[in-house]
Design an enzyme around this catalytic site. Structure first.
Site, PDB file in Angstrom:
ATOM      1  CE  LYS A  84      -0.496   0.444   4.979  1.00 15.56           C
ATOM      2  NZ  LYS A  84      -1.360   0.816   6.069  1.00 15.56           N
ATOM      3  CB  SER A 124      -8.141   3.271  -1.932  1.00 17.87           C
ATOM      4  OG  SER A 124      -7.656   4.588  -1.894  1.00 17.87           O
ATOM      5  CB  ALA A 125     -10.796   7.916  -1.702  1.00 19.51           C
ATOM      6  CB  THR A 126      -6.444   5.974  -4.696  1.00 20.63           C
ATOM      7  OG1 THR A 126      -5.463   6.472  -5.593  1.00 20.63           O
ATOM      8  CG2 THR A 126      -6.532   4.489  -4.845  1.00 20.63           C
ATOM      9  CE1 TYR A 150      -2.838   1.046  -2.013  1.00 23.56           C
ATOM     10  CE2 TYR A 150      -3.127   3.351  -2.644  1.00 23.56           C
ATOM     11  CZ  TYR A 150      -3.496   2.262  -1.872  1.00 23.56           C
ATOM     12  OH  TYR A 150      -4.526   2.391  -0.987  1.00 23.56           O
ATOM     13  CE  LYS A 154      -5.985  -0.921  -2.038  1.00 19.79           C
ATOM     14  NZ  LYS A 154      -6.215  -2.118  -1.230  1.00 19.79           N
ATOM     15  CG  ASN A 180      -6.965  10.373   3.680  1.00 16.48           C
ATOM     16  OD1 ASN A 180      -7.782  10.486   2.763  1.00 16.48           O
ATOM     17  ND2 ASN A 180      -5.687  10.600   3.511  1.00 16.48           N
ATOM     18  CG  LEU A 201      -0.947  14.123   8.156  1.00 14.33           C
ATOM     19  CD1 LEU A 201       0.227  15.080   7.954  1.00 14.33           C
ATOM     20  CD2 LEU A 201      -2.269  14.873   7.960  1.00 14.33           C
ATOM     21  NE  ARG A 292       2.316  13.291  -0.817  1.00 17.83           N
ATOM     22  CZ  ARG A 292       1.811  12.486   0.111  1.00 17.83           C
ATOM     23  NH1 ARG A 292       2.628  11.885   0.975  1.00 17.83           N
ATOM     24  NH2 ARG A 292       0.520  12.285   0.206  1.00 17.83           N
ATOM     25  N   PRO A 293       4.225  16.071  -5.398  1.00 17.12           N
ATOM     26  CG  PRO A 293       6.035  15.624  -6.790  1.00 17.12           C
ATOM     27  CD  PRO A 293       5.671  15.807  -5.351  1.00 17.12           C
TER      28      PRO A 293
HETATM   29  C1  UD1 Z   1      -2.675   8.333  -0.008  1.00 15.31           C
HETATM   30  C2  UD1 Z   1      -3.081   7.695  -1.307  1.00 15.31           C
HETATM   31  C3  UD1 Z   1      -4.309   6.868  -1.053  1.00 15.31           C
HETATM   32  C4  UD1 Z   1      -4.067   5.865   0.054  1.00 15.31           C
HETATM   33  C5  UD1 Z   1      -3.665   6.631   1.292  1.00 15.31           C
HETATM   34  C6  UD1 Z   1      -3.378   5.700   2.449  1.00 15.31           C
HETATM   35  C7  UD1 Z   1      -3.093   8.715  -3.552  1.00 15.31           C
HETATM   36  C8  UD1 Z   1      -3.316   9.948  -4.345  1.00 15.31           C
HETATM   37  N1  UD1 Z   1      -3.326   8.783  -2.237  1.00 15.31           N
HETATM   38  O1  UD1 Z   1      -3.686   9.279   0.331  1.00 15.31           O
HETATM   39  O2  UD1 Z   1      -4.631   6.187  -2.212  1.00 15.31           O
HETATM   40  O3  UD1 Z   1      -5.202   5.108   0.264  1.00 15.31           O
HETATM   41  O4  UD1 Z   1      -2.506   7.396   1.006  1.00 15.31           O
HETATM   42  O5  UD1 Z   1      -2.257   4.929   2.224  1.00 15.31           O
HETATM   43  O6  UD1 Z   1      -2.735   7.709  -4.103  1.00 15.31           O
HETATM   44  N2  UD1 Z   1       1.112  15.175   4.161  1.00 15.31           N
HETATM   45  C9  UD1 Z   1       2.027  16.111   4.599  1.00 15.31           C
HETATM   46  N3  UD1 Z   1       3.178  15.666   5.169  1.00 15.31           N
HETATM   47  C10 UD1 Z   1       3.493  14.333   5.278  1.00 15.31           C
HETATM   48  C11 UD1 Z   1       2.551  13.384   4.820  1.00 15.31           C
HETATM   49  C12 UD1 Z   1       1.390  13.842   4.252  1.00 15.31           C
HETATM   50  O7  UD1 Z   1       1.795  17.309   4.496  1.00 15.31           O
HETATM   51  O8  UD1 Z   1       4.576  14.015   5.795  1.00 15.31           O
HETATM   52  C13 UD1 Z   1      -0.148  15.636   3.557  1.00 15.31           C
HETATM   53  C14 UD1 Z   1      -0.276  15.240   2.087  1.00 15.31           C
HETATM   54  O9  UD1 Z   1       0.299  16.208   1.267  1.00 15.31           O
HETATM   55  C15 UD1 Z   1      -1.800  15.143   1.940  1.00 15.31           C
HETATM   56  C16 UD1 Z   1      -2.298  14.748   3.343  1.00 15.31           C
HETATM   57  O10 UD1 Z   1      -1.220  15.019   4.235  1.00 15.31           O
HETATM   58  O11 UD1 Z   1      -2.307  16.399   1.628  1.00 15.31           O
HETATM   59  C17 UD1 Z   1      -2.643  13.273   3.436  1.00 15.31           C
HETATM   60  O12 UD1 Z   1      -1.556  12.523   2.899  1.00 15.31           O
HETATM   61  P1  UD1 Z   1      -1.466  10.932   3.044  1.00 15.31           P
HETATM   62  O13 UD1 Z   1      -1.630  10.549   4.468  1.00 15.31           O
HETATM   63  O14 UD1 Z   1      -0.215  10.488   2.350  1.00 15.31           O
HETATM   64  O15 UD1 Z   1      -2.756  10.401   2.286  1.00 15.31           O
HETATM   65  P2  UD1 Z   1      -3.287  10.729   0.796  1.00 15.31           P
HETATM   66  O16 UD1 Z   1      -2.217  11.233  -0.070  1.00 15.31           O
HETATM   67  O17 UD1 Z   1      -4.534  11.512   0.932  1.00 15.31           O
END
Ligand code: UD1
Length: 333
Positions: A84, A124-126, A150, A154, A180, A201, A292-293
């Protein structure tokens, strides 16, 4: 019911197994332990007084999975097992396609062979892709503009399930599209413990809070959102777990169905940090860095279909999730 849970020692799987055992279902777990620990089984036993049957196996080994199906009569499969990490999937696409797709196909072949006709899949919402920002509803198109392998697995698995349902009029599949997931069981005994530096996050916030990492980088504060940071639909994992049990009723009708599991409301990354600081009473070191791209500005669930058809909605708050996260951190420090 006797339920096979693949990936049952993982973050979401372990919470679902706990709820299943509490509801007196019999549980058999298959897990490769690639992203979890066998000690999770002790925590589950601690919480429920019951220990699930456990097989340390990988779904890509068809013969061993077939043998497990020979030894048990399952009423239902809940399928979590899969890799994942978004970033790892970009680096190692074949690993993701092999593990997630071939693993699922093996599982479905065994289900077919042993006439197990019900499956809940951890989607996933992805699947909504990069074209669908904002509120997502199940009737929207899926599969377009998914930026990583990934996410594509899904989507592809949803399509495979749809085809299996078409080929067998008695087969019933529910894909639950998670937004999330955050938080953990209020005991602090179960939770997310990713190896290495986390992508997501909440696990990152946890490592900063425990002092393992210095500070959180917030990716972008110039989005077109109220505070400039991205917004997501953060849902408590215990609410999410209960969504699986709520789906049992609709599995009685054959066919393929999808449901969003989210709270229905977005929360910004900065609001998450602020809430964590408020609940912990301590500052959480953070800085703003480049976007983040591949990140969408905002995405959240329209969860009215789950409310209507599953009689399910999220009850727990972000504050609850943060409180439970702190309990987990205390137990694991
Ligand atoms: C991502 C995946 C989703 C997957 C989920 C859980 C995509 C587009 N998204 O969701 O499919 O189900 O992870 O594994 O494929 N952030 C920060 N700093 C950090 C980490 C995250 O600012 O160190 C921000 C990110 O920019 C984002 C938000 O927190 O805006 C959530 O990020 P994250 O937890 O990685 O989840 P998603 O990207 O929403």
């Amino acid at each position: 019911m006797k339920i096979l849970v693949t990936g049952g020692t993982g973050y979401i799987g372990s919470h679902v197994v706990t709820e299943l055992l509490n509801q007196s279902h019999e549980v058999v777990i298959i897990d490769s332990l690639v992203n979890s620990k066998v000690s999770v089984l002790d925590s589950i036993e601690n919480l429920t007084g019951k220990k699930p049957i456990f097989y340390h196996e990988n779904l890509i080994n068809f013969g061993t999975i077939e043998k497990i199906f020979k030894d048990h009569t399952f009423d239902l499969v809940i399928h979590f097992a899969g890799l994942k990490s978004v970033s790892e999937s970009v680096e190692k696409p074949l690993l993701y396609y092999q593990q997630n797709l071939a693993g699922t196909i093996n599982l479905l072949r065994c289900m077919q062979e042993f006439k197990v006709k019900k499956i809940i899949f951890s989607s996933s919402a992805t699947v909504y892709g990069s074209g669908n920002e904002g509120e997502c509803i199940e009737t929207m198109p899926t599969g377009q503009g998914i930026t990583n392998p990934y996410g594509k697995t899904k989507y592809m698995i949803e399509e495979i399930l749809k085809d299996v349902c078409t080929s067998d009029p008695e087969f019933s599949a529910v894909a639950l599209r998670y937004f999330n997931p955050v938080g953990n069981h209020s005991s602090g005994l179960l939770g997310e413990e990713p190896n290495g530096i986390p992508n997501n996050l909440m696990p990152y916030i946890m490592k900063v809070a425990s002092g393992e990492l210095e500070e959180l980088s917030i990716y972008g504060n110039d989005y077109n959102t109220p505070d400039g940071t991205c917004r997501r639909d953060f849902i408590h994992v215990v609410d999410l777990a209960n969504g699986h049990l709520a789906a049992f009723e609709v599995l009685k009708t054959p066919g393929f169905k999808t449901y969003n599991l989210g709270t229905g409301a977005p929360t910004s990354v900065l609001e998450m940090v602020n809430t964590f600081e408020k609940i912990s009473g301590k500052p959480l070191p953070h800085k703003f860095v480049e976007r983040r791209p591949g990140d969408l500005a905002e995405i959240w669930a329209n969860s009215s279909k789950a409310a209507r058809e599953l009689n399910w909605h999220a009850n727990l708050t972000i504050e609850d999730a943060m409180k439970d996260t702190l309990t987990f951190l205390k137990k694991h420090s």
